[in-house]
Design an enzyme around this catalytic site. Structure first.
Site, PDB file in Angstrom:
ATOM      1  N   GLU A 259       0.672  -1.112  -0.176  1.00 47.49           N
ATOM      2  CA  GLU A 259       0.419   0.020   0.177  1.00 47.49           C
ATOM      3  C   GLU A 259       0.559   1.245   0.167  1.00 47.49           C
ATOM      4  OE1 GLU A 259      -3.648  -0.451   1.931  1.00 47.49           O
ATOM      5  OE2 GLU A 259      -3.992   1.320   3.174  1.00 47.49           O
TER       6      GLU A 259
ATOM      7  N   GLU B 210       1.911   1.326  -3.938  1.00 46.97           N
ATOM      8  CA  GLU B 210       0.815   1.975  -4.560  1.00 46.97           C
ATOM      9  C   GLU B 210       0.592   3.509  -4.316  1.00 46.97           C
ATOM     10  OE1 GLU B 210      -2.961   0.498  -3.000  1.00 46.97           O
ATOM     11  OE2 GLU B 210      -4.003   0.743  -4.902  1.00 46.97           O
TER      12      GLU B 210
ATOM     13  N   CYS C 237      -8.448  -1.925   4.740  1.00 39.36           N
ATOM     14  CA  CYS C 237      -7.973  -3.438   5.432  1.00 39.36           C
ATOM     15  C   CYS C 237      -9.518  -3.400   5.547  1.00 39.36           C
ATOM     16  CB  CYS C 237      -7.318  -3.311   6.794  1.00 39.36           C
ATOM     17  SG  CYS C 237      -5.439  -2.487   5.657  1.00 39.36           S
TER      18      CYS C 237
ATOM     19  N   SER D 102      -7.804   1.467  -2.300  1.00 34.13           N
ATOM     20  CA  SER D 102      -6.609   0.854  -2.308  1.00 34.13           C
ATOM     21  C   SER D 102      -6.601  -0.800  -2.882  1.00 34.13           C
ATOM     22  CB  SER D 102      -5.468   0.534  -0.804  1.00 34.13           C
ATOM     23  OG  SER D 102      -4.437  -0.171  -1.116  1.00 34.13           O
TER      24      SER D 102
ATOM     25  N   LYS E   4     -15.081  -9.976   8.223  1.00 36.79           N
ATOM     26  CA  LYS E   4     -14.310 -10.419   7.412  1.00 36.79           C
ATOM     27  C   LYS E   4     -14.863 -11.698   6.953  1.00 36.79           C
ATOM     28  CE  LYS E   4     -10.700  -8.532   8.060  1.00 36.79           C
ATOM     29  NZ  LYS E   4      -9.945  -7.142   6.868  1.00 36.79           N
TER      30      LYS E   4
ATOM     31  N   GLU F 272     -16.789 -11.644   3.737  1.00 37.21           N
ATOM     32  CA  GLU F 272     -14.938 -10.605   2.851  1.00 37.21           C
ATOM     33  C   GLU F 272     -14.766 -11.745   2.312  1.00 37.21           C
ATOM     34  OE1 GLU F 272     -11.641  -9.431   4.765  1.00 37.21           O
ATOM     35  OE2 GLU F 272     -11.478  -8.116   3.725  1.00 37.21           O
TER      36      GLU F 272
ATOM     37  N   GLU G 297     -13.796 -13.020  -5.265  1.00 37.87           N
ATOM     38  CA  GLU G 297     -12.359 -12.802  -6.382  1.00 37.87           C
ATOM     39  C   GLU G 297     -11.432 -13.123  -5.343  1.00 37.87           C
ATOM     40  OE1 GLU G 297     -15.353 -11.115  -5.587  1.00 37.87           O
ATOM     41  OE2 GLU G 297     -14.836  -8.979  -4.273  1.00 37.87           O
TER      42      GLU G 297
ATOM     43  N   CYS H 182     -10.275  -2.220  14.522  1.00 36.08           N
ATOM     44  CA  CYS H 182     -10.597  -3.422  15.429  1.00 36.08           C
ATOM     45  C   CYS H 182     -10.416  -3.431  16.925  1.00 36.08           C
ATOM     46  CB  CYS H 182      -9.824  -4.445  13.948  1.00 36.08           C
ATOM     47  SG  CYS H 182      -9.509  -3.247  13.202  1.00 36.08           S
TER      48      CYS H 182
END
Lengths: 160, 580
Positions: free
Chosen positions: B280, B283, B300, B320, B359, B362, B367, B504
């Site tokens: 990142e 990036e 994240c 990102s 999560k 996710e 993908e 988190c």
């Protein structure tokens, strides 16, 4: 499907937009907007509630909460003629249940339902404020009082 | 601050003006019972559990919303108060599915506690009970409306703190329900799966989708190589499941317990956090130097990502492309690690222990399956891991500390602070600063992005470059920030967003802390302290100095943002509809 609902009802949504614009800056705009939306569409499907939520910038759960709280709002399409049978105390004592049962039999639908041809919706209501005429029914804006179950077929025939 | 004097049960107390009687009572060492109250989130006086008698008042008053006044005389345990509380509680219980023995919240339920405390052993009111369908279509959240007591704590946190509002009160009277609109499942509406509703629920009406059986099955399957990784936030909360104080770092015990459960390897998501910083950070520099889309927004937090996909499709190119750290780890495990260890990727089973319910959603994204198999097979919350350890009879508190397995278990202080709001930004700046200037950062603790302010900003000067950075946590704060960026009012290069308030460590998969404890303890601060302490105590505190990260680049990826890195460590996003 939802896009086509909006396209199919373009004029109605334009009318709703005007109602929202008029009420948006007033305090408590949700009730008047829902009332007019109910008038415009005849019911409040998810597309209409989503539109109102987005335009008033409130969660759709607020819109839906109010729409399901008050019996004046409906989530399903209503018939051309809405029959309201008063089940208030006075009407009930005067035999409103028998009138309601007769209507259900004649129209061949349950309370809350709409006839297949979309002509009639049968509803039980709270007090209509015409206790002197008990038992009372309303068909759209027409009031019928002091009814017996036997009167029902003739009344319904007028609207067919 | 102006103080107000009053007496509560004959005890004189002095509290700041604006306090409630409930708060003042705590100053007099009196614990008034509450149920719908959740400090700062739901203060509505709906459940009537906190009723008190106030001299001169005509009726009993709800102390959670009653401001103190000078000379006020409050009585908290009069016959009228006791009777009123009891009747109200019995009425609530009369329409509550009282299967406590098999309830996920057994012994961690505010309603159960209250019934015990008020000595309700018999319920006078019997009648019709609600029988509603359990909603289990979402991969993250299960709703059991039969256990709901209509306190509205979940509605408040979803609507006001998260700015989402996918659950609300519907219908009226006995039919009242807390649910999404039009009888839709929570999995069919723009819910971001953050699980903050679960954290707010006093009973078992909201819970995570329990996936522990899938993990037991994998552990028993001899053909599978079962690998586990743990997010940074888990180690500072898991101990609470075993009665340890909030903010205890149990990293070593957690690793030991995971080995005892039978995992073949125990790795640290912190390693992948370091990897994320490499990807990142690079990036960001590429976007800065090559006129790429800015601001770059971190990716994240899967709750935040889904929120963006529903609400800000025009910002998807700002996100990102980095997978979230545990997904990177999963992808590395099924490519680099599988190759190196000579294991077929189909036989590598990856379990992520996360402080997060989002999560779970996710991990099911199609993908995110670089190797042809899902990068991560199962996500368990901190709570679910606690359950597995308990079932296995492991004496967690007395376990000797153990270390993560090497290479993919090696991490830095930068990796561990990912667990709290501001941590990803701070970790990124530690690395980016050195990449740009070639010199070590003078002070690597970026205090401007620490703490609980909804939005934090800082400008970092790197040579002739100034990086304007912002950090938001809690989705309502993030929404406000994005709106400012959208309108042009604010301009940034780099934004960190964590979907949950506090990040988190106070995520929706963490141990549930009851309302009373939250009244007296700042849960976020205690867990954050433990996170920052681990950072301070680690020998390496910058991601790019992690020798194992360097090794993986040398052996496999080449350099950050290489073609291979893009294939394995990066992803893309999709626009999602809301309701229609």
């Amino acid at each position: 499907m939802s896009v086509s609902f909006i396209e199919r009802n373009k004029e109605k949504f334009e009318a709703l937009q005007k109602v929202i614009d008029k009420n948006k800056s007033e305090p408590g705009p949700l009730m008047p907007v829902l009332q007019e939306a109910q008038e415009i569409f005849g019911y409040l499907p998810i597309e209409v509630q989503d539109f109102i939520a987005e335009e008033l910038d409130i969660p759709i759960t607020d819109v839906y909460g109010v729409a399901t709280f008050y019996s004046q709002f409906s989530l399903k399409p209503k018939g051309k003629y809405r029959i309201g049978v008063c089940l208030g105390t006075a009407c009930y004592v005067k035999g409103a249940q028998k009138v309601l049962d007769e209507l259900s039999k004649v129209l061949n639908i349950d309370v809350g339902a709409t006839t297949e041809d979309g002509t009639f919706t049968l509803e039980a209501t709270r007090c209509l404020g015409a206790c002197g005429l008990a038992p009372v029914i309303m068909i759209n804006d027409d009031v019928y009082g002091r009814l017996e179950p036997d009167d029902i077929p003739e009344i319904i025939a007028k609207y067919k | 601050m102006e103080m107000v004097k009053l007496t509560i049960d004959g005890v004189k107390v002095e509290v700041p003006q604006g306090s409630t009687v409930l708060e003042a009572a705590r100053a007099a060492n009196i614990d008034i019972p509450t149920l719908c109250y959740l400090k700062g989130i739901n203060e509505v006086g709906a459940c009537r559990m906190c009723l008190v008698e106030v001299k001169g008042a005509r009726t009993l008053q709800a102390s959670c919303v009653l401001p103190v006044t000078d000379g006020m005389e409050v009585m908290t345990t009069t016959p009228a108060v006791r009777e009123a509380r009891r009747v109200n509680l019995e009425l609530i219980l009369s329409n509550h599915d009282r299967k406590c023995l098999t309830c996920v919240r057994n012994q961690n339920c505010e309603l159960q506690d209250l019934a015990d405390r008020l000595g309700v052993h018999d319920i006078r009111f019997e009648g019709e009970m609600s029988k509603k369908t359990i909603d289990s279509l979402s991969p993250s959240i299960v709703r059991d409306p039969n256990k709901c007591i209509l306190c509205r704590r979940c509605i408040s946190v979803c609507r006001n703190i998260q700015g989402i509002g996918v659950i609300g009160a519907t219908e009226r009277g006995f039919e009242t329900s807390v649910e999404p609109v039009f009888n839709l499942s929570i999995g069919e509406v723009p819910c971001i799966n953050c699980g903050q509703c679960i954290e707010a629920c006093p009973v078992g009406a909201l819970r995570e989708k329990d996936d522990t059986e899938k993990v037991w099955d994998a552990l028993y399957d001899e053909d599978l190589h079962v690998v586990v990784q743990t997010a940074p936030a888990v180690r500072v909360a898991l101990g609470e499941e075993f009665g340890m104080p909030i903010g205890t770092n149990v990293k070593g015990k957690m690793v030991a317990a995971l080995r005892r459960l039978g995992f073949d390897k125990v790795f640290d998501t912190d390693f992948a956090a370091d990897l994320t910083i490499m990807e990142e950070g690079t990036e960001l520099l590429n976007r800065l130097n090559n006129g790429g889309k800015l601001p770059l927004i971190t990716s994240c937090s899967p709750g935040w990502i889904k929120y963006c996909e529903h609400n800000y499709p025009e910002f998807l190119d700002n996100l990102s492309t980095c997978k979230s750290p545990h997904e990177m780890m999963g992808a590395v495990l099924k490519t680099y690690y599988a190759e190196k260890e000579g294991i077929d990727p189909s036989k590598v089973f990856v379990v992520s222990i996360m402080p997060c319910t989002a999560k779970k959603f996710e991990a099911a994204r199609p993908e995110l399956s670089t190797s042809g198999y899902p990068d991560v097979d199962v996500v368990l919350t901190t709570r679910e891991l606690g359950r597995m350890i308990k079932e296995a009879g492991i004496d967690f508190v007395n376990l000797a500390d153990e270390e993560f397995d090497p290479t993919l278990g090696d991490s830095t202080g930068a990796g561990v602070i990912f667990g709290t709001t501001g941590g990803v930004m701070e970790a990124a700046l530690r690395t980016v600063a050195e990449l740009v200037t070639g010199e070590p950062m003078k002070d690597i603790e970026v205090t401007a992005v620490r703490g609980l302010d909804g939005v934090k900003e800082t400008n970092i000067t790197l040579g002739d470059m100034i990086i304007k950075a912002a950090v938001a946590h809690g989705t309502a704060n993030a929404k406000a920030l994005i709106e400012q960026v959208k309108s042009g009012e604010k301009e940034y290069h780099f934004i960190e967003v964590m979907g949950c308030p506090g990040g988190c460590i106070t995520g929706g998969g963490q141990p549930i802390v009851d309302a009373k404890t939250k009244l007296d303890h700042d849960v976020w601060a205690l867990r954050a302290q433990a996170i920052y302490e681990e950072d301070r105590n680690l020998p390496i505190r910058k991601s790019h100095e992690n020798p194992s990260v360097k090794k993986v680049y040398d052996e496999y990826f080449g350099e950050p943002n290489s073609k291979k890195a893009h294939e394995i460590l990066h992803t893309h996003y999709v626009e999602r509809k809301k309701y229609v």
